[in-house]
Design a protein around this motif. Structure first.
Motif: not given
Length: 251
Positions: A33-37, A47-53, A115-123
């Motif tokens: 899904l990330q590739k297609e988007a 390389e990382t779909a869900i990114v922990y900081n 530094i935080l994000n609103k979701t750790p899901v990468h795009t």
């Protein structure tokens, strides 16, 4: 950080790390899904779909935390296995330079800012989350929506915990990038949950909203404000942050 603040940070870090590990079970479903988007952007290694900081693992008890800066979601450089840290791309370099040039803020962006994000899901681009929400399974949709709510809860717990155990009204929480916090934006669940969490807490007065660092929008906005307002930098930042906060939250 004092002992109480350090324990607040450790609880935040450990809970977020555990959540990322749990959410990682969706990586195989997220990747295509990330590739297609991202078909509209130059090709890159996903390389990382869900990114922990991983920067959280470098934080020391002796560090003074002046700001909590919340971006959108991890981008192309953030998700690289060699990085896995937030705001390390162009936006982060602009932010780093801003704090370095303005020494009166007394802040090293890589040392005194969480530094935080609103979701750790990468795009690759934040707006591509909408593609994933539209085309993903109900489990993926739930992941993105629920991760927003959880990140809002964690942001509040971290900020309020550090603030309530501080003697100098710090840290401030900065939401940078607010277009997707508006009505029908991809982060409206984050917005609503954050407001709900802060109800009745004075730490809400130390929450500010700004343009994103990317494309120098933060700097341009600040410079435009300063043309008509002969105020010290700290006062300008506070006033701008309140203006945009009112646009998003209505107060």
């Amino acid at each position: 950080m004092n002992d109480s603040q350090w324990n607040v940070f450790l609880r935040f870090r450990d809970e977020f790390k555990n959540l990322c590990n749990q959410w990682g079970q969706f990586s195989n479903e997220l990747h295509p899904l990330q590739k297609e988007a991202a078909k509209s952007v130059p090709d890159y290694n996903l390389e990382t779909a869900i990114v922990y900081n991983k920067a959280y693992d470098e934080v020391q008890k002796t560090d003074k935390i002046n700001f909590i800066v919340i971006g959108d979601n991890p981008g192309k450089e953030e998700q690289l296995a060699s990085n896995q840290k937030y705001l390390v791309g162009q936006s982060g370099r602009i932010a780093e330079g801003f704090f370095r040039r303005n020494s009166e803020l007394g802040t090293d962006f890589r040392k005194n800012v969480l530094i935080l994000n609103k979701t750790p899901v990468h795009t690759a681009k934040t707006v591509q989350l909408k593609y994933i929400l539209k085309n993903g399974s109900k489990e993926i949709v739930s992941l993105i929506n629920e991760s927003q709510k959880k990140m809002a809860q964690l942001a509040f717990e971290l900020h309020n915990g550090l603030f309530s155990n501080s003697k100098n009204d710090f840290p401030e929480l900065w939401l940078v990038g607010y277009s997707e916090l508006k009505k029908n934006g991809v982060f409206n669940r984050y917005r609503d949950e954050l407001k709900k969490q802060y109800e009745g807490y004075s730490s809400w007065n130390k929450v500010f909203v700004y343009q994103h660092f990317s494309m120098n929008r933060f700097i341009v906005d600040l410079n435009e404000f300063r043309k008509d307002n002969n105020l010290p930098l700290k006062n300008c930042l506070e006033e701008i942050g309140k203006i945009h906060k009112n646009e998003i939250f209505g107060d």
